[in-house]
Design a protein around this motif. Structure first.
Motif, PDB file in Angstrom:
ATOM      1  N   ILE A  64       0.838  -1.194   0.000  1.00 61.88           N
ATOM      2  CA  ILE A  64       0.000   0.000   0.000  1.00 61.88           C
ATOM      3  C   ILE A  64       0.874   1.247   0.000  1.00 61.88           C
ATOM      4  CG2 ILE A  64      -1.784   1.268   1.254  1.00 61.88           C
ATOM      5  CD1 ILE A  64      -2.593  -1.391   2.536  1.00 61.88           C
ATOM      6  N   LEU A  65       1.932   1.198   0.808  1.00 62.05           N
ATOM      7  CA  LEU A  65       2.797   2.369   0.913  1.00 62.05           C
ATOM      8  C   LEU A  65       3.477   2.657  -0.422  1.00 62.05           C
ATOM      9  CD1 LEU A  65       4.292   1.734   4.463  1.00 62.05           C
ATOM     10  CD2 LEU A  65       2.555   3.390   3.812  1.00 62.05           C
ATOM     11  N   GLU A  66       3.855   1.594  -1.142  1.00 56.04           N
ATOM     12  CA  GLU A  66       4.505   1.812  -2.430  1.00 56.04           C
ATOM     13  C   GLU A  66       3.595   2.555  -3.402  1.00 56.04           C
ATOM     14  OE1 GLU A  66       6.270  -1.915  -3.706  1.00 56.04           O
ATOM     15  OE2 GLU A  66       7.857  -1.502  -2.238  1.00 56.04           O
ATOM     16  N   LEU A  67       2.325   2.194  -3.370  1.00 56.73           N
ATOM     17  CA  LEU A  67       1.335   2.905  -4.195  1.00 56.73           C
ATOM     18  C   LEU A  67       1.405   4.405  -3.930  1.00 56.73           C
ATOM     19  CD1 LEU A  67      -2.257   1.398  -4.024  1.00 56.73           C
ATOM     20  CD2 LEU A  67      -0.965   1.985  -6.058  1.00 56.73           C
ATOM     21  N   VAL A  68       1.434   4.729  -2.645  1.00 57.94           N
ATOM     22  CA  VAL A  68       1.395   6.124  -2.239  1.00 57.94           C
ATOM     23  C   VAL A  68       2.717   6.831  -2.571  1.00 57.94           C
ATOM     24  CG1 VAL A  68       1.185   7.638  -0.237  1.00 57.94           C
ATOM     25  CG2 VAL A  68      -0.339   5.694  -0.480  1.00 57.94           C
ATOM     26  N   TYR A  69       3.838   6.131  -2.324  1.00 58.78           N
ATOM     27  CA  TYR A  69       5.142   6.752  -2.634  1.00 58.78           C
ATOM     28  C   TYR A  69       5.227   7.110  -4.114  1.00 58.78           C
ATOM     29  CZ  TYR A  69       6.653   4.683   1.800  1.00 58.78           C
ATOM     30  OH  TYR A  69       6.762   4.317   3.096  1.00 58.78           O
ATOM     31  N   ALA A  78       1.147   8.754   5.829  1.00 52.92           N
ATOM     32  CA  ALA A  78       1.184  10.216   5.832  1.00 52.92           C
ATOM     33  C   ALA A  78       2.605  10.706   5.532  1.00 52.92           C
ATOM     34  CB  ALA A  78       0.717  10.750   7.177  1.00 52.92           C
ATOM     35  N   ARG A  79       3.576  10.107   6.223  1.00 54.14           N
ATOM     36  CA  ARG A  79       4.980  10.480   6.056  1.00 54.14           C
ATOM     37  C   ARG A  79       5.418  10.310   4.603  1.00 54.14           C
ATOM     38  NH1 ARG A  79       7.190   7.349  10.486  1.00 54.14           N
ATOM     39  NH2 ARG A  79       7.266   5.521   9.168  1.00 54.14           N
ATOM     40  N   GLY A  80       4.996   9.204   3.975  1.00 60.45           N
ATOM     41  CA  GLY A  80       5.430   8.889   2.633  1.00 60.45           C
ATOM     42  C   GLY A  80       4.828   9.787   1.564  1.00 60.45           C
ATOM     43  N   SER A  81       3.821  10.569   1.928  1.00 58.71           N
ATOM     44  CA  SER A  81       3.175  11.405   0.926  1.00 58.71           C
ATOM     45  C   SER A  81       3.225  12.874   1.345  1.00 58.71           C
ATOM     46  CB  SER A  81       1.715  10.969   0.756  1.00 58.71           C
ATOM     47  OG  SER A  81       1.006  11.173   1.963  1.00 58.71           O
ATOM     48  N   GLN A 114       3.051   8.093  -6.036  1.00 57.06           N
ATOM     49  CA  GLN A 114       2.191   9.213  -6.427  1.00 57.06           C
ATOM     50  C   GLN A 114       2.502  10.458  -5.617  1.00 57.06           C
ATOM     51  OE1 GLN A 114      -0.315   9.125  -8.682  1.00 57.06           O
ATOM     52  NE2 GLN A 114      -0.179   6.961  -9.199  1.00 57.06           N
ATOM     53  N   GLN A 115       3.654  10.440  -4.889  1.00 56.12           N
ATOM     54  CA  GLN A 115       3.830  11.505  -3.900  1.00 56.12           C
ATOM     55  C   GLN A 115       4.010  12.894  -4.507  1.00 56.12           C
ATOM     56  OE1 GLN A 115       7.246  12.680  -2.844  1.00 56.12           O
ATOM     57  NE2 GLN A 115       8.515  11.234  -3.986  1.00 56.12           N
ATOM     58  N   LYS A 116       4.219  12.969  -5.825  1.00 56.25           N
ATOM     59  CA  LYS A 116       4.333  14.301  -6.432  1.00 56.25           C
ATOM     60  C   LYS A 116       2.978  15.002  -6.484  1.00 56.25           C
ATOM     61  CE  LYS A 116       8.545  14.024  -9.064  1.00 56.25           C
ATOM     62  NZ  LYS A 116       8.967  12.885  -9.874  1.00 56.25           N
TER      63      LYS A 116
END
Lengths: 775, 135
Positions: free
Chosen positions: A392-397, A423-426, A399-401
């Protein structure tokens, strides 16, 4: 034949863990914690005890010891597989072996190998950590149990072992071991209040350090322990430096003031056009039933009503599946807001398990209707009990831009790591809400962070080119503390550190002076190493391309980097384990069969409605013999009344009805701005709507305007300012739309009432009302 | 004839499974315990065969739960284990709009994620434009 086997049911097996004791020191913003766990083999055969337990996700685990009679064996850090082999070999030889593995940043497995019949061992785990800050409060947090993680069929095994076996211990409704706790609060005088929303506590203030312990000698390990310490002093930015083995380290605690609101500017502008998309995702799995879902809905209503026309929004509810209000995000308007309100009315927690991956994939699908400047914001309320955090976190990382996630962890034992990491990752932010704590103020605080104009190009100038900063990409919000560490390769640290960033297109610079830490604080090298390891685990090394496919070579290089850091600085990581070996004399060796004993843990209280906490009742009954204390009471009264040790359980803002009143006011906001009084105002504010309607007819204006809306907006905004000044954080970001609506209406129509400017009349009216209600 | 014996370390090196994973499989009953007393015992070719059987099923994307089930099937069925479809097929459901869904088998989904995302996006927007025309 199976008779004997039948007896070995979970109930019948003696549980080898006899107790968990927590001893900690709170020093400034940090804590040093030791957790001794006592194991005793009550059986006639040798056993291997395996205990899965949680620790705070940010903890730097830097100590592992085994006490056997008078011997103390210090554990060492090794590569995870090698550590297992050392442990396995020791047991095969008949020696004692003790192994601590990290399964998740907040889930650990302790293996106590070859515990002979009726023998005992005390395992001591030590960590240091910085405490989170919530507004003015320090938050000491200690999880005590692992909530059952939802492991869906689509989740891959890890190293050929099912995720379920890695993260989920056996669960029981009750266990024979419990928790005891003793915290030393150094320089206790600096705090105005010390309170726990989770446990009745005993506070001893006879001398420094103050001591906090649990009222009961052995507490159930079925909920997190949280202690709030409110500081008398305002927190300000600090920077410290220290050196160790010819290396220099620096720690900077950043706190940027709130932006000065330029009032004159607000007046000119119409409501600013945003290109924000806001997606609300509400966990409607069974664990949210009851108060949680009700309060979540209220908070959602207020946030929705705070949106500006033109903002794109959507609402998802999820559990084992997900559904959304609109097929894709829509413009906020009166019409779409009304539809959303109707949707909220019918929302219930009826959607089974917690499946977040597919939900986020759907939300994160790129949409060609938006230009690339549209910033997507996701507010997600969940207990986060998932087993596939990494995926899940990879998905978010990736798209973090374009996407930020603002996460709210709910319940007596949410997955702290997941809530924070997403939250931290995005570059978003997080909040935690314990049962009984009000959801709304915290959610609104998060909402205000989301609405804040964010910094771009934020940078820390260390005055050295060769610096390893951790975290590399801190999320910076105003009025929110953030700590960043650095290792300076040159061995030098400047006297001043500069912080740079762009806010609304303006260049901003801050300077922070660096002082020598004198080793008063927690060891900076250890904290740096923990943060750096996490950074690499979550983001990869800085040479990595974010979002690109991870090649095997890169993963290997990353692993080597982490293992090196972990060994050098003595901090546990996902690729390493602590192992301690107890060499035994030949006569004491045991080489035969070992019986595996998995230590069951308690199911989190309230999980899927099991032994629901019903905190409001439970805590108030506890209070019967204690002293009540409201957050607004002057704190030194509280302090001076507790000169000697006694039990304290503090009633605070968690249960205030005031919050209900504030939320009612905020939910009166209209789509295009303005706050309209309704008939409930009589009961909640003592304001008679009919009377206000009558008065509003006497308002003289230059231009045709809805004088009733004008008057109610002016009154309600004033009530917020005066009566809810202490909750400003919660409502401030919700009402700008109405503030601007009011300003522009007054400017255009120049309203007067009884010969006075309307606002002056309102000021007097509101002060009168408040005086009357407090008499 | 003496059977060939391996230590756990050798078994690990020969099969590529970590010792932790091997111990787990023994604990779960997938592998027979080593011969001799306790952990220090020896392993045989049968262990290597069993592990490579597990490995080949894992390479097909099966999870341990399904593998355990397949390996516990009677001997005559086990031979064709590779040809027998996994006990449960997993399909991922993507709701598009009210009453319309796309279902994709999990292994396909993992493999072609980007393409499938595109497909869903396209399907959604084409459903949308269809709605508008009908209005």
């Amino acid at each position: 034949m199976n008779k004997e086997f039948g007896l070995l049911s979970l109930d019948a097996e003696p549980i080898p863990l006899t107790g968990v004791k927590v001893e900690g020191d709170i020093l400034g913003r940090g804590a040093r914690v030791k957790i001794p766990q006592r194991f005793k083999n009550k059986e006639d055969k040798s056993i291997e005890a395996v205990y899965k337990f949680p620790l705070p996700e940010g903890a730097a685990i830097c100590g592992f010891k085994a006490h056997i009679d008078d011997r103390i064996i210090n554990g060492e850090i090794e590569d995870r597989d090698i550590a297992f082999e050392i442990y396995d070999d020791a047991i095969a030889r008949g020696d004692g072996g003790y192994l601590l593995d990290e399964e998740r940043p907040n889930v650990f497995t302790l293996s106590v190998g070859n515990l002979k019949p009726h023998s005992e061992v005390l395992i001591e785990i030590a960590y240091i950590t910085l405490l989170d800050m919530e507004g003015e409060k320090l938050r000491f947090f200690l999880p005590t149990t692992i909530s059952p993680r939802y492991v869906s069929d689509s989740m891959d095994d890890e190293d050929g072992i099912p995720v379920d076996a890695k993260v989920n211990p056996p669960f029981a409704l009750d266990v024979p071991y419990g928790l005891s706790l003793l915290l030393n609060i150094h320089h206790g005088k600096q705090f105005s209040t010390i309170e726990s929303p989770t446990h009745p506590i005993r506070l001893d203030m006879k001398s420094d350090p103050y001591q906090v312990s649990l009222s009961s000698e052995s507490a159930s390990m079925d909920r997190d322990f949280i202690l709030y310490l409110e500081s008398k002093k305002d927190f300000v930015s600090h920077a410290y430096t220290s050196s160790s083995n010819n290396e220099r380290f620096c720690q900077i605690d950043i706190l940027l003031d709130k932006a000065n609101k330029d009032d004159s500017k607000v007046e000119e502008d119409v409501i600013p056009q945003t290109n924000k998309e806001i997606v609300f995702a509400i966990d409607c799995s069974g664990s949210m039933r009851g108060d949680s879902i009700r309060e979540a809905k209220k908070a959602l209503e207020v946030m929705l009503k705070a949106l500006s026309p033109g903002t794109l929004f959507n609402i998802y509810r999820f559990g084992s599946s997900y559904v959304s209000l609109f097929d894709a995000s829509v413009d906020f308007s009166k019409r779409t807001m009304d539809r959303a309100m109707l949707y909220l009315d019918n929302m219930d927690a009826d959607l089974g398990g917690t499946e977040i991956y597919r939900l986020l994939r759907s939300i994160l699908l790129p949409d060609e209707r938006y230009d690339e400047n549209t910033q997507k914001n996701i507010i997600i309320l969940t207990d986060g009990e998932v087993g596939n955090e990494r995926k899940i976190l990879e998905l978010v990382y990736n798209q973090q831009k374009t996407t930020r996630v603002f996460s709210v962890g709910i319940g007596a034992g949410p997955n702290e790591y997941f809530i924070k990491a997403i939250a931290r990752g995005s570059k978003g932010a997080h909040e935690f809400i314990y049962p009984g704590e009000r959801i709304e103020p915290k959610v609104l605080r998060l909402f205000s962070k989301m609405m804040e104009s964010s910094f771009s190009d934020f940078e820390i100038v260390w005055g050295d080119d060769d610096v390893e900063q951790a975290p590399q990409k801190p999320a910076v919000f105003r009025a929110t503390p953030q700590t960043v560490f650095a290792r300076m390769k040159s061995g030098k640290c400047p006297d001043k550190i500069q912080l740079k960033g762009k806010e609304d297109g303006n260049d901003m610079i801050w300077e922070v002076e660096v002082v020598d830490s004198n080793n008063r604080n927690l060891p900076i090298p250890t904290l740096w190493a923990r943060e750096r390891i996490r950074d690499i685990e979550e983001w990869g090394d800085r040479t990595d391309d974010l979002g690109s496919k991870q090649s095997k070579r890169k993963i290997k290089a990353r692993k080597e980097l982490i293992v090196d850091l972990s060994k050098k600085y003595g901090v546990l990581s996902s690729y390493t384990s602590f192992v301690a070996i107890e060499e035994r004399q030949d006569k004491d060796k045991h080489k035969g069969e070992l019986v595996l004993r998995k230590v069951p843990v308690m199911v989190t209280v309230g999980w899927h409605g099991i032994r629901s906490l019903g905190v409001r009742d439970a805590v108030s009954s506890d209070l019967a013999c204690h002293i009540e204390h409201s957050r607004m009471d002057s704190s030194h009264v509280f302090m001076s009344r507790f000169k000697e040790a006694r039990e304290v359980s503090i009633r605070s803002a968690f249960f205030s009805d005031e919050t209900d009143v504030m939320m009612s006011i905020l939910s009166l906001q209209k789509a295009e701005g303005g706050l309209e009084l309704d008939k409930n105002a009589k009961t909640i504010l003592g304001i008679d709507v009919a009377e206000i309607k009558r008065i509003s007819e006497d308002i003289e204006t230059d231009q045709d305007v809805d004088t009733f809306l004008l008057l109610s907006t002016a009154i309600l905004l004033r009530v917020l300012e005066i009566k809810f000044a202490f909750q400003r954080d919660a409502w401030e970001s919700v009402v700008p739309k109405s503030q601007m609506w009011l300003k522009s209406a007054i400017k255009k129509s120049k309203p007067k009432l009884n010969g006075k400017d309307l606002l002056i009349w309102v000021e007097e009216y509101v002060r009168d009302k408040i005086r009357m209600s407090s008499d | 004839v003496l059977k060939k014996q391996y230590t756990i370390q050798e078994l690990s090196e020969l099969t590529g499974y970590s010792r932790r994973t091997i111990r787990y499989y023994i604990q779960e009953g997938l592998l027979h315990p080593p011969s001799g007393r306790g952990r220090g015992g020896y392993y045989y070719d049968s262990h290597i065969n069993k592990l490579s059987q597990i490995k080949s099923l894992q390479d097909k994307g099966l999870k341990l739960e399904s593998i355990t089930e397949i390996l516990s099937r009677p001997e005559d069925l086990k031979v064709q284990a590779a040809e027998i479809p996994p006990p449960r097929e997993l399909w991922i459901k993507h709701p598009l709009t009210d009453g319309v869904e796309i279902h994709i088998r999990r292994d396909k989904e993992e493999k072609h994620r980007k393409k499938i995302d595109e497909l869903i996006r396209f399907a959604k927007s084409s459903l949308k434009s269809g709605e508008r025309k009908n209005e």
